[in-house]
Design a protein around this motif. Structure first.
Motif, mmCIF file in Angstrom:
data_model
loop_
_atom_site.group_PDB
_atom_site.id
_atom_site.type_symbol
_atom_site.label_atom_id
_atom_site.label_comp_id
_atom_site.label_asym_id
_atom_site.label_seq_id
_atom_site.Cartn_x
_atom_site.Cartn_y
_atom_site.Cartn_z
ATOM 1 N N ASP A 157 -13.916 -20.231 39.536
ATOM 2 C CA ASP A 157 -12.548 -20.059 39.055
ATOM 3 C C ASP A 157 -11.997 -21.313 38.387
ATOM 4 O OD1 ASP A 157 -12.143 -21.643 41.273
ATOM 5 O OD2 ASP A 157 -10.971 -20.171 42.394
ATOM 6 N N GLN A 158 -12.791 -22.394 38.389
ATOM 7 C CA GLN A 158 -12.384 -23.621 37.695
ATOM 8 C C GLN A 158 -13.102 -23.781 36.345
ATOM 9 O OE1 GLN A 158 -13.498 -26.466 40.708
ATOM 10 N NE2 GLN A 158 -11.549 -26.292 41.787
ATOM 11 N N LEU A 159 -13.964 -22.809 36.026
ATOM 12 C CA LEU A 159 -14.750 -22.887 34.788
ATOM 13 C C LEU A 159 -14.052 -22.162 33.649
ATOM 14 C CD1 LEU A 159 -18.268 -22.085 36.288
ATOM 15 C CD2 LEU A 159 -17.468 -24.318 35.517
ATOM 16 N N LEU A 160 -14.332 -22.571 32.427
ATOM 17 C CA LEU A 160 -13.855 -21.831 31.255
ATOM 18 C C LEU A 160 -14.624 -20.518 31.137
ATOM 19 C CD1 LEU A 160 -13.730 -24.748 28.644
ATOM 20 C CD2 LEU A 160 -11.771 -23.657 29.782
ATOM 21 N N SER A 161 -13.979 -19.526 30.571
ATOM 22 C CA SER A 161 -14.654 -18.224 30.389
ATOM 23 C C SER A 161 -15.821 -18.333 29.408
ATOM 24 C CB SER A 161 -13.657 -17.173 29.907
ATOM 25 O OG SER A 161 -13.137 -17.546 28.644
ATOM 26 N N THR A 162 -15.822 -19.402 28.606
ATOM 27 C CA THR A 162 -16.890 -19.605 27.611
ATOM 28 C C THR A 162 -18.028 -20.477 28.134
ATOM 29 O OG1 THR A 162 -15.585 -21.455 26.748
ATOM 30 C CG2 THR A 162 -15.361 -19.339 25.616
ATOM 31 N N ASP A 163 -17.951 -20.913 29.390
ATOM 32 C CA ASP A 163 -18.994 -21.779 29.944
ATOM 33 C C ASP A 163 -20.348 -21.065 29.881
ATOM 34 O OD1 ASP A 163 -20.680 -23.147 32.094
ATOM 35 O OD2 ASP A 163 -18.884 -24.402 32.110
ATOM 36 N N SER A 164 -21.383 -21.802 29.573
ATOM 37 C CA SER A 164 -22.717 -21.195 29.390
ATOM 38 C C SER A 164 -23.278 -20.594 30.682
ATOM 39 C CB SER A 164 -23.700 -22.233 28.839
ATOM 40 O OG SER A 164 -23.862 -23.294 29.768
ATOM 41 N N VAL A 165 -22.761 -21.023 31.838
ATOM 42 C CA VAL A 165 -23.263 -20.475 33.100
ATOM 43 C C VAL A 165 -23.022 -18.965 33.179
ATOM 44 C CG1 VAL A 165 -21.162 -20.774 34.530
ATOM 45 C CG2 VAL A 165 -23.416 -20.952 35.592
ATOM 46 N N TRP A 166 -21.984 -18.469 32.496
ATOM 47 C CA TRP A 166 -21.693 -17.024 32.552
ATOM 48 C C TRP A 166 -22.749 -16.205 31.799
ATOM 49 C CZ3 TRP A 166 -19.101 -16.772 36.542
ATOM 50 C CH2 TRP A 166 -18.002 -17.604 36.810
ATOM 51 N N GLU A 167 -23.363 -16.806 30.778
ATOM 52 C CA GLU A 167 -24.439 -16.104 30.071
ATOM 53 C C GLU A 167 -25.636 -15.902 31.004
ATOM 54 O OE1 GLU A 167 -25.357 -18.188 26.442
ATOM 55 O OE2 GLU A 167 -23.222 -18.345 25.917
ATOM 56 N N THR A 168 -25.944 -16.940 31.788
ATOM 57 C CA THR A 168 -27.023 -16.828 32.770
ATOM 58 C C THR A 168 -26.671 -15.798 33.836
ATOM 59 O OG1 THR A 168 -27.680 -19.119 32.396
ATOM 60 C CG2 THR A 168 -28.333 -18.141 34.499
ATOM 61 N N GLU A 169 -25.430 -15.845 34.291
ATOM 62 C CA GLU A 169 -24.955 -14.887 35.300
ATOM 63 C C GLU A 169 -25.104 -13.452 34.797
ATOM 64 O OE1 GLU A 169 -23.016 -14.000 39.067
ATOM 65 O OE2 GLU A 169 -24.107 -15.723 38.261
ATOM 66 N N ALA A 170 -24.669 -13.228 33.569
ATOM 67 C CA ALA A 170 -24.732 -11.883 32.983
ATOM 68 C C ALA A 170 -26.168 -11.398 32.846
ATOM 69 C CB ALA A 170 -24.039 -11.871 31.620
ATOM 70 N N PHE A 171 -27.076 -12.306 32.519
ATOM 71 C CA PHE A 171 -28.485 -11.930 32.386
ATOM 72 C C PHE A 171 -29.032 -11.388 33.709
ATOM 73 C CE2 PHE A 171 -32.973 -13.057 32.968
ATOM 74 C CZ PHE A 171 -33.555 -12.337 31.929
ATOM 75 N N TYR A 172 -28.752 -12.100 34.809
ATOM 76 C CA TYR A 172 -29.290 -11.660 36.101
ATOM 77 C C TYR A 172 -28.592 -10.400 36.610
ATOM 78 C CZ TYR A 172 -32.058 -15.902 36.202
ATOM 79 O OH TYR A 172 -32.974 -16.878 35.896
ATOM 80 N N LEU A 173 -27.303 -10.282 36.377
ATOM 81 C CA LEU A 173 -26.595 -9.074 36.831
ATOM 82 C C LEU A 173 -27.021 -7.854 36.002
ATOM 83 C CD1 LEU A 173 -23.050 -10.518 37.610
ATOM 84 C CD2 LEU A 173 -24.886 -9.944 39.223
ATOM 85 N N ALA A 174 -27.325 -8.064 34.726
ATOM 86 C CA ALA A 174 -27.837 -6.965 33.893
ATOM 87 C C ALA A 174 -29.207 -6.515 34.382
ATOM 88 C CB ALA A 174 -27.914 -7.405 32.433
#
Length: 289
Positions: A196-213
């Motif tokens: 909740d302290q990260l920007l919505s554009t942080d690259s970690v979310w791309e990794t997160e989305a890959f594993y959740l997909a």
């Protein structure tokens, strides 16, 4: 005649206890931290001693024993929360209140709440996944809580690594399973700060989305649900959903037909109330059965 029912959402971090009616409407609730069984159950009893409920639905963190034929039915079993390991949760409740119970996982009751009153309304087969401190999966099959020999542990499926990802994972049992790579603590460890302290554009979310997909692909191929509903603190990051859908489309490669993705991979509608609402609804079902 209206029935007064109880619900317990027993999470690894906090307990929520409530009383309400057979439609899942909450009349009174309390919440308190999950500490030791002795301290926590004292709070549970202090709440329910005030009411004459006819049944209680319990959704507990796990693993738990849900096999009625087992000698440890009703126990929290091999949990990493060590004070609760091999604790007879259901037995303690029955000793205090001689009433009917539904005993299942915290994610199963959240799935049931969404099935009856949230994003799963009108669907026969509803898969619910919570992504927070851990990752858990509950499944409703043709309107019934899914029970195998035990309950699903869909947070611990093994993952195919994203190219270039050498993160060891945070799961003490499997390292790089879904929970190890994508639960809240994994996001924090990767990024060096809480989600909740990260920007919505942080690259970690791309990794997160890959594993959740990838998880959505596995759940689609194994359970064939009508909808996959995500809840939990991590999934409050709304930007994840289009990214998950895009990755899912690529991974699935048109192998099986699924509904329109905007209506297939969706956010929880009841929010943080899914679990406690489902607990009350499960208690209502016990009475009708």
């Amino acid at each position: 005649m209206a029935h007064l029912l109880g619900g317990i959402e027993a999470g690894g971090t906090k307990f929520v206890c409530a009383v309400g009616d057979e439609n899942g409407n909450i009349q009174k609730r309390v919440k308190f931290p999950t500490t030791t069984p002795e301290e926590t159950m004292k709070e549970v009893f202090a709440f329910f001693d005030q009411y004459e409920v006819e049944a209680i639905g319990i959704g507990s963190f796990g693993p738990i024993d849900i096999n009625p034929e087992s000698p440890t039915y009703g126990y929290v079993t091999d949990t990493p929360k060590l004070p609760w390991k091999n604790y007879n949760f259901l037995g303690a409740m029955k000793a205090r209140y001689d009433i009917a119970y539904e005993w299942t996982t915290d994610v199963n009751v959240a799935a049931y709440g969404e099935y009856k009153k949230g994003a799963g309304v009108g669907k026969d087969n509803v898969l619910y996944a919570t992504v927070g401190t851990g990752i858990g999966v509950g499944y409703i099959s043709h309107g019934e809580l899914y029970r195998g020999r035990s309950h699903p542990e869909g947070g611990h499926i093994l993952m195919q690594r994203e190219a270039g990802d050498d993160f060891a994972g945070v799961c003490p049992y499997h390292g790089a399973c879904l929970e190890g790579l994508a639960a809240g603590p994994a996001v924090e460890r990767r990024a060096g700060k809480k989600g909740d302290q990260l920007l919505s554009t942080d690259s970690v979310w791309e990794t997160e989305a890959f594993y959740l997909a990838q998880a959505c692909m596995t759940y689609t191929l194994t359970f064939s649900p009508d909808v996959i509903i995500f809840g939990g603190g991590v999934m409050k990051q709304k930007q994840l959903f289009p990214m998950i859908r895009e990755n899912f489309l690529e991974l699935m490669h048109d192998y099986v037909r699924v509904p329109d993705l905007d209506n297939y991979i969706v956010h929880v509608e009841l929010g943080d109330d899914a679990g406690i609402t489902g607990s009350l609804l499960a208690a209502a079902d016990v009475l009708t059965k």
